[in-house]
Write an enzyme that holds these catalytic residues in place. Structure first.
Site, PDB file in Angstrom:
ATOM      1  N   SER A 182      34.420  44.594  40.331  1.00  0.00           N
ATOM      2  CA  SER A 182      35.729  45.213  40.535  1.00  0.00           C
ATOM      3  C   SER A 182      36.344  45.838  39.296  1.00  0.00           C
ATOM      4  O   SER A 182      37.171  46.724  39.402  1.00  0.00           O
ATOM      5  CB  SER A 182      36.694  44.200  41.134  1.00  0.00           C
ATOM      6  OG  SER A 182      36.752  43.039  40.340  1.00  0.00           O
ATOM      7  N   HIS A 210      34.660  46.170  47.365  1.00  0.00           N
ATOM      8  CA  HIS A 210      34.777  47.542  46.854  1.00  0.00           C
ATOM      9  C   HIS A 210      33.650  48.435  47.360  1.00  0.00           C
ATOM     10  O   HIS A 210      33.510  49.557  46.908  1.00  0.00           O
ATOM     11  CB  HIS A 210      34.790  47.529  45.320  1.00  0.00           C
ATOM     12  CG  HIS A 210      35.941  46.770  44.765  1.00  0.00           C
ATOM     13  ND1 HIS A 210      37.170  47.347  44.504  1.00  0.00           N
ATOM     14  CD2 HIS A 210      36.069  45.452  44.456  1.00  0.00           C
ATOM     15  CE1 HIS A 210      37.989  46.422  44.041  1.00  0.00           C
ATOM     16  NE2 HIS A 210      37.348  45.261  44.004  1.00  0.00           N
ATOM     17  N   LYS A 241      41.430  47.211  50.804  1.00  0.00           N
ATOM     18  CA  LYS A 241      41.094  48.365  49.960  1.00  0.00           C
ATOM     19  C   LYS A 241      40.823  49.578  50.871  1.00  0.00           C
ATOM     20  O   LYS A 241      41.755  50.151  51.402  1.00  0.00           O
ATOM     21  CB  LYS A 241      39.940  47.981  49.050  1.00  0.00           C
ATOM     22  CG  LYS A 241      40.337  46.699  48.263  1.00  0.00           C
ATOM     23  CD  LYS A 241      39.371  46.282  47.230  1.00  0.00           C
ATOM     24  CE  LYS A 241      39.654  44.877  46.725  1.00  0.00           C
ATOM     25  NZ  LYS A 241      40.946  44.680  46.061  1.00  0.00           N
TER      26      LYS A 241
HETATM   27  N1  PMP Z   1      36.793  40.177  46.158  1.00  0.00           N
HETATM   28  C1  PMP Z   1      36.913  41.195  45.295  1.00  0.00           C
HETATM   29  C2  PMP Z   1      35.697  41.698  44.592  1.00  0.00           C
HETATM   30  C3  PMP Z   1      38.167  41.777  45.063  1.00  0.00           C
HETATM   31  O1  PMP Z   1      38.306  42.789  44.204  1.00  0.00           O
HETATM   32  C4  PMP Z   1      39.295  41.270  45.773  1.00  0.00           C
HETATM   33  C5  PMP Z   1      40.671  41.883  45.599  1.00  0.00           C
HETATM   34  N2  PMP Z   1      41.074  42.143  44.312  1.00  0.00           N
HETATM   35  C6  PMP Z   1      39.125  40.196  46.622  1.00  0.00           C
HETATM   36  C7  PMP Z   1      37.857  39.675  46.816  1.00  0.00           C
HETATM   37  C8  PMP Z   1      40.288  39.572  47.347  1.00  0.00           C
HETATM   38  O2  PMP Z   1      40.690  40.384  48.370  1.00  0.00           O
HETATM   39  P1  PMP Z   1      42.184  40.355  48.987  1.00  0.00           P
HETATM   40  O3  PMP Z   1      42.968  41.363  48.248  1.00  0.00           O
HETATM   41  O4  PMP Z   1      41.971  40.715  50.399  1.00  0.00           O
HETATM   42  O5  PMP Z   1      42.695  38.966  48.827  1.00  0.00           O
END
Ligand code: PMP
Length: 393
Positions: A182, A210, A241
């Site tokens: 991320s 992502h 996302k």
């Molecule tokens: N996994 C990854 C790789 C993320 O980037 C994120 C969000 N930043 C999440 C899980 C968590 O997702 P959510 O925003 O739905 O809680």
């Protein structure tokens, strides 16, 4: 006697950054999450969104959300386990299972909870969970909640994964990785991970937060990108996302999903996803299928921005996706860069330790299919100017 709040009063770092006028967090936006947003009455170019296909205001998506709101009301007032499962929750799960070529799927209320609830339920006392050092915080916290052993391997280093796997015993093993990392924007080495998993009898869970809608010929994520859909045991996604909503899902074998339904505490003891959020995801899945030109545009933008940034002298690390980090190093310099960009009309996210290793602060840029060429040209011009001003390039 120690006061438990002492640490709060002694936490001064954020206030020091505020006093310097370069604090970047909790910025209030008073418009929709589109390529331009309104902040303090000003139009600002958004280069920090995860809405990769630009669907938050798509007319079909908004109409689907409004229709669900109208039919089901605002919330479910309970957990999936008890009174909070709607027919559309189940419809979405069946749709996502088909989308990922899996037997079944389970919808949670956030992606964070999906990782917590899946990993903590599966990794029992004698099992081992193996994670990449740069995995998302929700994966790390999921391992902390699990009763099994945790082993970390060096980021995307397959020799290290081999070494760590060779040290595990005969009990159950789960490798959990981000499909796309991320902050760094690089892709997990899934083919080699798959070979190693088979060699050592481990299962694989990929976090496609992502990657959904972004990677793969039809946007089905990292395993489609590598042609490994039948090999990957569990695919996890977030709805927050590309899917323009909130929530998360894990897809896999029917027996695993059934087990999670009866053992995953973040699922059982937390309220279910609101109907409008569910309908949003279904409409976005339609658009991923119906409008492949969005993904094509996103990749054209990605390649253009990667080569332009590199040409200017920015260090974009190993980015292979629409997440393009610009490595700055020093934390205060990253905050300064963000401030200069913001004052010039561009929103970006600075990423500083502990989210990245010490002295590896970066500016995370991320792109949307809906960014226009003039917006991108303005961004490049401004980044070059500010990068030079701060001696970054
Ligand atoms: N996994 C990854 C790789 C993320 O980037 C994120 C969000 N930043 C999440 C899980 C968590 O997702 P959510 O925003 O739905 O809680």
């Amino acid at each position: 006697m120690a006061d438990i709040f002492t640490k709060c009063r002694e936490f001064t770092r954020a206030k020091e950054i505020m006093a310097m006028g370069i604090y970047p967090y909790f910025t209030e936006i008073s418009s929709a999450q589109e390529t331009e947003v309104i902040i303090d009455g000003r139009n600002v170019l958004m280069l920090g969104s995860n809405s990769y296909l630009g669907l938050t205001c798509h007319p079909k998506v908004k109409a689907a959300a409004a229709a669900a709101l109208d039919k089901y009301g605002t919330g479910c007032a309970g957990s999936r386990f008890l009174n909070g499962t709607l027919d559309i929750h189940r419809e979405l799960e069946e749709r996502l299972a088909r989308f990922f070529r899996k037997e079944d799927a389970l919808v949670f209320s956030t992606g964070f909870q999906t990782n917590l609830g899946t990993i903590s339920a599966l990794v029992a006392k004698n099992d081992t969970v193996l994670i990449d050092r740069l995995d998302h915080a929700s994966i790390i916290d999921g391992t902390r909640m699990a009763f099994g052993k945790i082993k970390k391997f060096i980021h995307n280093d397959m020799e290290d994964l081999d070494r760590v796997l060779s040290l595990c015993n005969e009990n159950g093993k789960l490798i959990v990785i981000d499909g796309v990392f991320s902050m760094e924007g690089d892709i997990a080495r899934l083919p080699r991970i798959n070979e190693l998993a088979k060699k050592y009898g481990a299962r694989i869970m990929v976090d496609d937060a992502h990657s959904i809608g972004v990677l793969g010929k039809t946007g089905r994520g990292t395993s489609e990108h590598f042609g490994l859909e039948s090999e990957i045991d569990l695919i996890m996604i977030t709805f927050s996302k590309t899917l323009a909503s909130i929530g998360g899902c894990v897809a896999g074998d029917e027996s695993v999903i059934h087990y999670l339904k009866h053992h995953s505490r973040p699922l059982i003891f937390s309220a279910s996803l609101p109907p409008s959020a569910v309908a949003t995801v279904m409409a976005c899945l339609d658009i991923i299928e119906e409008e492949p030109e969005r993904r094509e545009r996103l990749w054209n933008i990605t390649h253009k921005m990667q080569s332009e940034f590199t040409g200017m002298g920015f260090d974009i690390g190993k980015s292979e996706t629409p997440i393009i980090p610009l490595f700055i190093g020093d934390m205060e310099k990253a905050f300064m860069m963000r401030k200069l960009l913001f004052d010039a009309g561009i929103f970006v996210n600075p990423v500083v330790p502990p989210a990245v290793p010490p002295e590896q602060a970066l500016i995370r840029t991320s792109f949307m299919a809906t960014h226009t060429d003039p917006q991108l040209d303005f961004a490049l011009e401004t980044f070059q100017k500010m990068g030079k001003k701060l001696g970054i390039i």
